[in-house]
Design a protein around this motif. Sequence first.
Motif: not given
Length: 217
Positions: A74, A76-80, A163, A205-208
């Motif tokens: 979970t 993956y995708g943007q987190k705040n 994460g 943020f996300d994975d990139h």
Amino acid sequence: MTKHAPTADNTPAVSAIPDSVEAPMDHPEQVRQLLALPAEQRPDWLSKYLGDMTIPPISDTSTNPLLDVVIANTAYGQKNCTLVFPLAKVLATAEHAAAADEHKRGYEETEAAPRLWWVKDDGTYLMSNGQDPTDTRDDDGRLPTVVHAEGWGPGTDARSVLGGDDFRESIDLTTPLADDNSTLLDMLRKAAADGATRFKLKAAFDDHYMNLTYITE
């Protein structure tokens, strides 16, 4: 209870759990062994639980391997998230970095400069990258130039907001943040002088990529 024999690729043998039995959440070592099995050898309850999730590396010290799997998938995708730090300690840590004669460099950094390192491992915290031979660690081995986020001190697990992976992110103290050439160090000093008591670090943020916003209040 039966046992699987070792597989041809040396997958560890593991005690089988009947499909009617619920997940052995209180036996993390057993769960780790089941997760290490090829997909076709896992019990039905585990296969249904995992669905199409991928299995990340599971630490031998993990106390909840299934939670580790969920968090890794979970993330993956943007987190705040928003972390709150005591401003006085953040400023003291920043002043330490600014005053140091030498500075440690982070990953892919070619120039040494005063920075705060935002770290996630044992909780999450800000620390100075300044090297000072007079710094002495406390009884727990921690440097005095480390300030943990509120609610995420030593012994806590910040995976739920940041994460699954540990990281270290560099935050420049002397790079201008605005058109008036003010820096993060300037911002911290002014906020403290004006009576502010908290420093907020907002991260998207996300994975990139990672975008940080700084707020004082």
